[in-house]
Design a protein around this motif. Sequence first.
Motif, PDB file in Angstrom:
ATOM      1  N   PRO A 220     -29.500   0.707 -27.089  1.00 45.12           N
ATOM      2  CA  PRO A 220     -30.746   0.175 -26.491  1.00 45.12           C
ATOM      3  C   PRO A 220     -30.489  -0.791 -25.335  1.00 45.12           C
ATOM      4  CG  PRO A 220     -30.865   0.073 -28.870  1.00 45.12           C
ATOM      5  CD  PRO A 220     -29.463   0.466 -28.532  1.00 45.12           C
ATOM      6  N   LEU A 221     -29.528  -1.694 -25.509  1.00 45.34           N
ATOM      7  CA  LEU A 221     -29.224  -2.645 -24.435  1.00 45.34           C
ATOM      8  C   LEU A 221     -28.657  -1.936 -23.206  1.00 45.34           C
ATOM      9  CD1 LEU A 221     -27.625  -5.480 -26.570  1.00 45.34           C
ATOM     10  CD2 LEU A 221     -29.909  -5.412 -25.588  1.00 45.34           C
ATOM     11  N   GLY A 222     -27.757  -1.003 -23.426  1.00 40.22           N
ATOM     12  CA  GLY A 222     -27.166  -0.273 -22.307  1.00 40.22           C
ATOM     13  C   GLY A 222     -28.196   0.568 -21.577  1.00 40.22           C
ATOM     14  N   LEU A 223     -29.051   1.230 -22.337  1.00 41.36           N
ATOM     15  CA  LEU A 223     -30.070   2.076 -21.717  1.00 41.36           C
ATOM     16  C   LEU A 223     -31.069   1.243 -20.917  1.00 41.36           C
ATOM     17  CD1 LEU A 223     -31.102   4.964 -21.441  1.00 41.36           C
ATOM     18  CD2 LEU A 223     -32.527   4.547 -23.437  1.00 41.36           C
ATOM     19  N   LEU A 224     -31.503   0.112 -21.472  1.00 35.65           N
ATOM     20  CA  LEU A 224     -32.434  -0.750 -20.735  1.00 35.65           C
ATOM     21  C   LEU A 224     -31.796  -1.314 -19.465  1.00 35.65           C
ATOM     22  CD1 LEU A 224     -34.209  -2.663 -23.623  1.00 35.65           C
ATOM     23  CD2 LEU A 224     -35.188  -0.951 -22.102  1.00 35.65           C
ATOM     24  N   THR A 225     -30.528  -1.692 -19.550  1.00 33.70           N
ATOM     25  CA  THR A 225     -29.828  -2.202 -18.363  1.00 33.70           C
ATOM     26  C   THR A 225     -29.707  -1.119 -17.310  1.00 33.70           C
ATOM     27  OG1 THR A 225     -28.584  -3.696 -19.771  1.00 33.70           O
ATOM     28  CG2 THR A 225     -27.720  -3.311 -17.568  1.00 33.70           C
ATOM     29  N   PHE A 226     -29.321   0.074 -17.720  1.00 30.34           N
ATOM     30  CA  PHE A 226     -29.183   1.184 -16.777  1.00 30.34           C
ATOM     31  C   PHE A 226     -30.517   1.508 -16.115  1.00 30.34           C
ATOM     32  CE2 PHE A 226     -29.299   5.806 -15.983  1.00 30.34           C
ATOM     33  CZ  PHE A 226     -28.331   5.868 -14.999  1.00 30.34           C
ATOM     34  N   LEU A 227     -31.570   1.599 -16.900  1.00 29.06           N
ATOM     35  CA  LEU A 227     -32.882   1.911 -16.325  1.00 29.06           C
ATOM     36  C   LEU A 227     -33.364   0.805 -15.388  1.00 29.06           C
ATOM     37  CD1 LEU A 227     -34.698   3.455 -19.410  1.00 29.06           C
ATOM     38  CD2 LEU A 227     -33.804   4.642 -17.400  1.00 29.06           C
ATOM     39  N   GLY A 228     -33.114  -0.445 -15.749  1.00 27.75           N
ATOM     40  CA  GLY A 228     -33.513  -1.558 -14.893  1.00 27.75           C
ATOM     41  C   GLY A 228     -32.788  -1.544 -13.561  1.00 27.75           C
ATOM     42  N   ILE A 229     -31.506  -1.274 -13.583  1.00 31.83           N
ATOM     43  CA  ILE A 229     -30.736  -1.239 -12.333  1.00 31.83           C
ATOM     44  C   ILE A 229     -31.154  -0.053 -11.475  1.00 31.83           C
ATOM     45  CG2 ILE A 229     -28.420  -0.865 -11.407  1.00 31.83           C
ATOM     46  CD1 ILE A 229     -27.406  -2.749 -13.576  1.00 31.83           C
ATOM     47  N   GLU A 230     -31.376   1.096 -12.106  1.00 29.64           N
ATOM     48  CA  GLU A 230     -31.819   2.260 -11.334  1.00 29.64           C
ATOM     49  C   GLU A 230     -33.211   2.026 -10.738  1.00 29.64           C
ATOM     50  OE1 GLU A 230     -30.098   4.992 -10.400  1.00 29.64           O
ATOM     51  OE2 GLU A 230     -28.412   3.932 -11.304  1.00 29.64           O
ATOM     52  N   TYR A 231     -34.081   1.368 -11.486  1.00 30.93           N
ATOM     53  CA  TYR A 231     -35.408   1.038 -10.961  1.00 30.93           C
ATOM     54  C   TYR A 231     -35.300   0.064  -9.794  1.00 30.93           C
ATOM     55  CZ  TYR A 231     -40.155  -0.726 -10.649  1.00 30.93           C
ATOM     56  OH  TYR A 231     -41.384  -1.107 -10.179  1.00 30.93           O
ATOM     57  N   ALA A 232     -34.422  -0.919  -9.918  1.00 30.50           N
ATOM     58  CA  ALA A 232     -34.243  -1.885  -8.829  1.00 30.50           C
ATOM     59  C   ALA A 232     -33.691  -1.204  -7.583  1.00 30.50           C
ATOM     60  CB  ALA A 232     -33.314  -3.010  -9.280  1.00 30.50           C
ATOM     61  N   LYS A 233     -32.751  -0.279  -7.766  1.00 33.16           N
ATOM     62  CA  LYS A 233     -32.217   0.452  -6.609  1.00 33.16           C
ATOM     63  C   LYS A 233     -33.319   1.264  -5.937  1.00 33.16           C
ATOM     64  CE  LYS A 233     -27.489   1.182  -8.219  1.00 33.16           C
ATOM     65  NZ  LYS A 233     -26.553   2.208  -8.703  1.00 33.16           N
ATOM     66  N   LYS A 234     -34.128   1.936  -6.729  1.00 36.05           N
ATOM     67  CA  LYS A 234     -35.197   2.758  -6.162  1.00 36.05           C
ATOM     68  C   LYS A 234     -36.249   1.866  -5.502  1.00 36.05           C
ATOM     69  CE  LYS A 234     -36.551   6.598  -7.977  1.00 36.05           C
ATOM     70  NZ  LYS A 234     -37.102   7.636  -8.840  1.00 36.05           N
ATOM     71  N   ASP A 235     -36.561   0.741  -6.105  1.00 34.59           N
ATOM     72  CA  ASP A 235     -37.543  -0.192  -5.536  1.00 34.59           C
ATOM     73  C   ASP A 235     -37.046  -0.754  -4.226  1.00 34.59           C
ATOM     74  OD1 ASP A 235     -39.973  -1.570  -5.602  1.00 34.59           O
ATOM     75  OD2 ASP A 235     -38.977  -3.376  -6.354  1.00 34.59           O
ATOM     76  N   LEU A 236     -35.768  -1.075  -4.133  1.00 33.05           N
ATOM     77  CA  LEU A 236     -35.198  -1.578  -2.877  1.00 33.05           C
ATOM     78  C   LEU A 236     -35.219  -0.500  -1.798  1.00 33.05           C
ATOM     79  CD1 LEU A 236     -32.199  -3.700  -4.136  1.00 33.05           C
ATOM     80  CD2 LEU A 236     -34.356  -4.515  -3.194  1.00 33.05           C
ATOM     81  N   VAL A 237     -34.968   0.733  -2.172  1.00 33.08           N
ATOM     82  CA  VAL A 237     -34.992   1.830  -1.190  1.00 33.08           C
ATOM     83  C   VAL A 237     -36.431   2.027  -0.695  1.00 33.08           C
ATOM     84  CG1 VAL A 237     -34.710   4.326  -0.918  1.00 33.08           C
ATOM     85  CG2 VAL A 237     -32.955   2.985  -2.061  1.00 33.08           C
ATOM     86  N   LEU A 238     -37.403   1.973  -1.598  1.00 28.36           N
ATOM     87  CA  LEU A 238     -38.786   2.144  -1.183  1.00 28.36           C
ATOM     88  C   LEU A 238     -39.267   0.993  -0.293  1.00 28.36           C
ATOM     89  CD1 LEU A 238     -40.395   3.516  -4.467  1.00 28.36           C
ATOM     90  CD2 LEU A 238     -39.835   4.790  -2.408  1.00 28.36           C
ATOM     91  N   ARG A 239     -38.756  -0.205  -0.519  1.00 24.85           N
ATOM     92  CA  ARG A 239     -39.155  -1.339   0.321  1.00 24.85           C
ATOM     93  C   ARG A 239     -38.590  -1.217   1.720  1.00 24.85           C
ATOM     94  NH1 ARG A 239     -38.427  -6.645  -3.502  1.00 24.85           N
ATOM     95  NH2 ARG A 239     -39.911  -5.988  -5.085  1.00 24.85           N
ATOM     96  N   ASP A 240     -37.446  -0.557   1.862  1.00 25.24           N
ATOM     97  CA  ASP A 240     -36.839  -0.401   3.187  1.00 25.24           C
ATOM     98  C   ASP A 240     -37.585   0.611   4.046  1.00 25.24           C
ATOM     99  OD1 ASP A 240     -34.944  -2.263   2.600  1.00 25.24           O
ATOM    100  OD2 ASP A 240     -33.433  -0.798   1.992  1.00 25.24           O
ATOM    101  N   ILE A 241     -38.372   1.464   3.425  1.00 20.86           N
ATOM    102  CA  ILE A 241     -39.070   2.519   4.176  1.00 20.86           C
ATOM    103  C   ILE A 241     -40.219   1.972   4.940  1.00 20.86           C
ATOM    104  CG2 ILE A 241     -40.405   4.631   3.992  1.00 20.86           C
ATOM    105  CD1 ILE A 241     -38.655   5.433   1.681  1.00 20.86           C
TER     106      ILE A 241
END
Length: 129
Positions: free
Chosen positions: A108-129
């Motif tokens: 659970p901890l690993g999955l939540l961390t992975f999803l959070g980091i992937e969401y942050a990466k996608k959010d940062l990419v969307l903000r750059d557009i």
Amino acid sequence: MFLYRITGNIAWYGIILIAVQVFCYSILFYAFYTKWKLYSLPFFLGVLCSGLYITGLLQYTSTAALLAVTGYVVLLMLSDSRKKYGVFFLCELFAFLLRYQAMLMIQPLGLLTFLGIEYAKKDLVLRDI
């Protein structure tokens, strides 16, 4: 175990657990070194010192948890490649085979961390557009 048929005078299970921990620490060092070359040695020395405590109390549970955490560290820190998914899968599989309760405790901890980091990466990419 087959190795005990060869000779029962050697503690094969202990040797295998130590070998797995050395494998995990080498992968952790490689992942930290490729991500942060300058800060990897002091950080890894701290991890290794705390790992000596874990190795001193050698147990299947701590080794399985270390394998599971190593899998997630590889998944999160290495660059996008197919190798990282293979290493992640092997670490999680071996952790499950060694002690599935410890492996499932990390998920659970690993999955939540992975999803959070992937969401942050996608959010940062969307903000750059």
